[in-house]
Design an enzyme around this catalytic site. Structure first.
Site, PDB file in Angstrom:
ATOM      1  CG  HIS A 199     -59.485 -71.272  57.898  1.00  0.00           C
ATOM      2  ND1 HIS A 199     -58.426 -71.378  57.029  1.00  0.00           N
ATOM      3  CD2 HIS A 199     -59.492 -69.966  58.318  1.00  0.00           C
ATOM      4  CE1 HIS A 199     -57.819 -70.206  56.903  1.00  0.00           C
ATOM      5  NE2 HIS A 199     -58.445 -69.335  57.694  1.00  0.00           N
ATOM      6  CB  THR A 254     -75.315 -79.001  47.673  1.00  0.00           C
ATOM      7  OG1 THR A 254     -76.711 -78.898  47.952  1.00  0.00           O
ATOM      8  CG2 THR A 254     -74.609 -77.759  48.161  1.00  0.00           C
TER       9      THR A 254
END
Length: 423
Positions: free
Chosen positions: A394, A341
């Site tokens: 994560h 992006t």
């Protein structure tokens, strides 16, 4: 009579909202002419006439929810359906295709008498959405080339006109991306508050972003890249590249190629979590986030590892144009494995992008800005620098993999020969 039905909307999409009728009861339509726009939670699409005739009946008004196969209205074959239709069809000027704008308020769609006088290059009347954008940005529509049906002016044409640096009539040197206005400034006598129903696309974007925050353990790591080498390559070869391939050499193809190379080294960033399993993808479908008047969409460059930079640029330009014109399809946005992006086109210096679930990582590009940098010999030089941000899940990706990935992106961009050598 022929029925106007809701077509198949795409995988897992069963419902849509009638965003805007492009024709009214009594209007004549030709074969394959757009007559109504439907908005789903992913795209806006047009329903075309299967045969020529007159709109005899509209059964679902704007704002109504419909399922696949539902009847939207009826077309009566022939030039006129009835006396009322004959009168309206012969006195009403031919309308151009309205650009997708979600649920346009009735008074806004009709426009006032002054704005109705704005016409395009061929003297044709502009659609409400295009007319509003032209008026908001004080543009001369006669100077903008239309690419729509019969040379009609589309919203994409107006956006491209401003992005190419063409001046506004009486506006200073405002950047093109800031000049694009999808919601005009309220007049002085406007109410203090205004309630507008959220579009399906906006609601779906909201749901997906919140879902990502609720389900993924999102962290963001940052780095910066010296864009000197990339800018030198573009400056040196841009004319030759465009002459040979028919497309401009942009920054995005460098980032896509760099991302693919890095994903091959660290496959966790190209994977997804499915229950208690990790699904590793051995293909590289890179999503490229595109901001449109309807909201954010992420079309996918498929099998980017096997495409040249020229083909990647062509794919991005094609999908970006179709997204802004409301012509992007469901298939164009499915199957992505990693997303890039670019908030820099709007002036963003630094941001933390949110995951495009079920993907586990997203790379954020930002504005290129000259900054003083200390060189290896101790000297200080002004360099075109860009901050990079990569958000990751994560649960699957540890800090070592995330930081290493971003460092590999930095190395490839600062030494573009690495992209050619695939190292």
């Amino acid at each position: 009579m022929a029925e106007i039905k809701v077509p198949t909307l795409g995988e897992s999409v069963t419902e849509a909202t009638v965003a805007q009728w492009l024709k009214k009861e009594g209007d004549q339509v030709a074969v394959d002419e757009p007559i109504v726009e439907l908005e789903t939670d992913k795209v806006t699409l047009e329903v075309n006439a299967h045969e020529a005739g007159v709109i005899a009946k509209i059964t679902v008004a704007e704002g109504g929810n419909v399922e696949v196969g539902a009847i939207l209205g009826m077309i009566e074959a022939g030039e006129v359906a009835n006396d009322a239709g004959n009168k309206q069809a012969t006195t009403k000027p031919t309308e151009v295709k309205a650009e997708p704008e979600g649920n346009i308020p009735e008074d806004e769609a009709k426009g006032d008498s002054k704005s109705n006088e704005v016409h395009g290059d061929a003297g044709q009347q502009l659609s409400p959405a295009v007319r509003k954008m032209v008026a908001d940005n004080d543009l001369d529509p006669s100077k903008i080339k239309g690419t729509g049906k019969d040379g009609r002016l589309t919203k994409g044409d107006v956006i491209a006109y401003m992005e190419n640096g063409h001046p506004q009539k009486d506006v200073g040197s405002t950047p093109a991306h800031q000049a694009v206005t999808t919601h005009p400034v309220a007049p002085h006598d406007a109410p203090r508050e205004e309630r507008v129903k959220m579009t399906r696309l906006r609601k779906r974007v909201s749901e997906r972003l919140k879902e990502a925050q609720n389900t993924a353990a999102i962290l963001t790591t940052f780095n910066e890249v010296d864009m000197t080498a990339i800018m030198k390559v573009r400056s040196e070869y841009k004319e030759t590249f465009e002459k040979k391939h028919g497309i401009k050499l942009g920054f995005m193809s460098f980032f896509v190629k760099a991302a693919v190379n890095s994903l091959k080294e660290i496959p966790e960033l190209n994977a997804e979590i499915d229950g208690e399993e990790i699904v590793y993808k051995n293909y590289y479908n890179i999503g490229v986030a595109v901001s449109t008047p309807q909201g954010l969409v992420v079309p996918v460059v498929r099998d980017a590892d096997g495409k040249s930079m020229a083909q990647i640029e062509k794919d991005i330009v094609d999908m970006g144009t179709r997204a802004r014109d409301g012509k992007i399809t469901m298939d164009d946005m499915q199957g992505g494995t990693f997303t890039v992006t670019n908030g820099g086109i709007f002036g963003s210096l630094l941001s933390t992008p949110i995951l495009n679930t079920p993907q586990t990582a997203i790379l954020g590009m930002h504005k290129i800005q000259q900054r003083p940098m200390v060189m290896p010999d101790g000297s200080i030089e002004a360099r075109p620098m860009m901050y990079l941000a990569m958000s990751y899940d994560h649960r699957l990706i540890d800090g070592r993999e995330a930081v290493t990935f971003l460092v590999r992106i930095k190395e490839a961009l600062e030494d573009p020969q690495r992209l050619l050598l695939d190292i």
